[in-house]
Design a protein around this motif. Sequence first.
Motif, PDB file in Angstrom:
ATOM      1  N   UNK A  38       0.846  -1.276  -0.110  1.00 36.85           N
ATOM      2  CA  UNK A  38       0.061  -0.089   0.020  1.00 36.85           C
ATOM      3  C   UNK A  38       0.912   1.222   0.025  1.00 36.85           C
ATOM      4  N   UNK A  39       0.555   2.512  -0.957  1.00 34.20           N
ATOM      5  CA  UNK A  39       1.136   3.484  -0.845  1.00 34.20           C
ATOM      6  C   UNK A  39       0.731   4.611  -0.199  1.00 34.20           C
ATOM      7  N   UNK A  40      -0.480   4.556   0.442  1.00 35.05           N
ATOM      8  CA  UNK A  40      -0.948   5.434   1.153  1.00 35.05           C
ATOM      9  C   UNK A  40      -0.539   5.680   2.684  1.00 35.05           C
ATOM     10  N   UNK A  41      -0.436   6.687   3.054  1.00 37.63           N
ATOM     11  CA  UNK A  41       0.650   7.120   3.967  1.00 37.63           C
ATOM     12  C   UNK A  41      -0.015   6.237   5.416  1.00 37.63           C
ATOM     13  N   UNK A  42      -1.326   6.324   5.510  1.00 38.72           N
ATOM     14  CA  UNK A  42      -1.985   5.742   6.759  1.00 38.72           C
ATOM     15  C   UNK A  42      -1.694   4.104   6.700  1.00 38.72           C
ATOM     16  N   UNK A  43      -1.547   3.547   5.695  1.00 37.11           N
ATOM     17  CA  UNK A  43      -1.270   1.977   5.652  1.00 37.11           C
ATOM     18  C   UNK A  43      -0.063   1.813   5.000  1.00 37.11           C
ATOM     19  N   UNK A  44       0.873   2.560   4.796  1.00 35.85           N
ATOM     20  CA  UNK A  44       2.222   2.201   4.280  1.00 35.85           C
ATOM     21  C   UNK A  44       2.796   0.852   5.080  1.00 35.85           C
ATOM     22  N   UNK A  45       3.304   0.177   3.845  1.00 35.26           N
ATOM     23  CA  UNK A  45       3.801  -1.214   4.535  1.00 35.26           C
ATOM     24  C   UNK A  45       2.954  -2.370   4.741  1.00 35.26           C
ATOM     25  N   UNK A  46       1.535  -2.237   4.473  1.00 36.56           N
ATOM     26  CA  UNK A  46       0.663  -3.103   4.534  1.00 36.56           C
ATOM     27  C   UNK A  46       0.446  -3.433   2.974  1.00 36.56           C
ATOM     28  N   UNK A  59      -3.666  -5.430   4.289  1.00 34.01           N
ATOM     29  CA  UNK A  59      -3.245  -6.664   5.047  1.00 34.01           C
ATOM     30  C   UNK A  59      -2.119  -6.470   5.616  1.00 34.01           C
ATOM     31  N   UNK A  60      -1.899  -7.090   6.748  1.00 30.48           N
ATOM     32  CA  UNK A  60      -0.490  -7.083   7.372  1.00 30.48           C
ATOM     33  C   UNK A  60       0.657  -7.833   6.627  1.00 30.48           C
ATOM     34  N   UNK A  61       0.335  -8.737   5.921  1.00 25.62           N
ATOM     35  CA  UNK A  61       1.302  -9.624   5.294  1.00 25.62           C
ATOM     36  C   UNK A  61       0.795  -9.774   3.893  1.00 25.62           C
ATOM     37  N   UNK A  62       1.552 -10.095   3.028  1.00 24.34           N
ATOM     38  CA  UNK A  62       1.389 -10.296   1.482  1.00 24.34           C
ATOM     39  C   UNK A  62       0.461 -11.823   1.415  1.00 24.34           C
ATOM     40  N   UNK A  63       0.850 -12.741   2.115  1.00 25.58           N
ATOM     41  CA  UNK A  63       0.110 -13.808   2.298  1.00 25.58           C
ATOM     42  C   UNK A  63      -1.642 -13.554   2.669  1.00 25.58           C
ATOM     43  N   UNK A  64      -1.749 -12.629   3.725  1.00 24.47           N
ATOM     44  CA  UNK A  64      -3.018 -12.326   4.175  1.00 24.47           C
ATOM     45  C   UNK A  64      -3.733 -11.833   3.054  1.00 24.47           C
ATOM     46  N   UNK A  65      -2.920 -10.793   2.291  1.00 24.71           N
ATOM     47  CA  UNK A  65      -3.725 -10.206   0.998  1.00 24.71           C
ATOM     48  C   UNK A  65      -3.941 -11.319  -0.006  1.00 24.71           C
ATOM     49  N   UNK A  66      -3.176 -12.192  -0.275  1.00 20.38           N
ATOM     50  CA  UNK A  66      -3.287 -13.249  -1.170  1.00 20.38           C
ATOM     51  C   UNK A  66      -4.583 -14.111  -0.849  1.00 20.38           C
ATOM     52  N   UNK A  67      -4.489 -14.466   0.312  1.00 21.99           N
ATOM     53  CA  UNK A  67      -5.679 -15.428   0.867  1.00 21.99           C
ATOM     54  C   UNK A  67      -6.904 -14.715   0.715  1.00 21.99           C
ATOM     55  N   UNK A  68      -7.086 -13.285   0.980  1.00 23.43           N
ATOM     56  CA  UNK A  68      -8.424 -12.564   0.805  1.00 23.43           C
ATOM     57  C   UNK A  68      -8.647 -12.630  -0.773  1.00 23.43           C
ATOM     58  N   UNK A  69      -7.684 -12.458  -1.665  1.00 19.03           N
ATOM     59  CA  UNK A  69      -7.961 -12.233  -3.149  1.00 19.03           C
ATOM     60  C   UNK A  69      -8.525 -13.547  -3.596  1.00 19.03           C
ATOM     61  N   UNK A  70      -7.944 -14.743  -3.123  1.00 26.32           N
ATOM     62  CA  UNK A  70      -8.406 -15.944  -3.684  1.00 26.32           C
ATOM     63  C   UNK A  70      -9.802 -16.194  -3.120  1.00 26.32           C
ATOM     64  N   UNK A  71     -10.037 -15.856  -1.998  1.00 25.26           N
ATOM     65  CA  UNK A  71     -11.420 -16.051  -1.499  1.00 25.26           C
ATOM     66  C   UNK A  71     -12.332 -14.875  -2.217  1.00 25.26           C
ATOM     67  N   UNK A  72     -12.161 -13.739  -2.212  1.00 23.81           N
ATOM     68  CA  UNK A  72     -12.983 -12.805  -2.772  1.00 23.81           C
ATOM     69  C   UNK A  72     -13.411 -12.920  -4.205  1.00 23.81           C
ATOM     70  N   UNK A  73     -12.033 -13.428  -4.891  1.00 22.27           N
ATOM     71  CA  UNK A  73     -12.413 -13.408  -6.189  1.00 22.27           C
ATOM     72  C   UNK A  73     -12.601 -14.684  -6.825  1.00 22.27           C
ATOM     73  N   UNK A  74     -12.621 -15.578  -5.690  1.00 22.93           N
ATOM     74  CA  UNK A  74     -12.900 -17.272  -6.042  1.00 22.93           C
ATOM     75  C   UNK A  74     -12.006 -17.685  -7.240  1.00 22.93           C
ATOM     76  N   UNK A  75     -10.437 -17.657  -6.745  1.00 22.38           N
ATOM     77  CA  UNK A  75      -9.505 -17.627  -7.706  1.00 22.38           C
ATOM     78  C   UNK A  75      -9.491 -19.409  -7.895  1.00 22.38           C
TER      79      UNK A  75
END
Length: 71
Positions: A27-35, A50-66
């Motif tokens: 994330x590039x927004x100042x308030x969430x930089x590093x997430x 999300x806190x981690x790259x893995x958490x973001x990936x898990x959310x994408x898989x679920x949300x997008x039904x990958x």
Amino acid sequence: MLWLKTHRAGVWARITCEVNEVSLVQAQEEEVRGRWDWLDGHGNASDTSFDTEGDAALNAVETLALDPFPK
């Protein structure tokens, strides 16, 4: 892939995102930089960061039904 999904879900989700052309970006927004956020090629993006790259990936898989094995 089944072993990864069971024992290393974050790694499995990152691979699944990659083969489905979903980008995982810091994330590039100042308030969430590093997430982490996800973006797909259809203009969809994560609703939250999300806190981690893995958490973001898990959310994408679920949300997008990958599919881990797209045709």
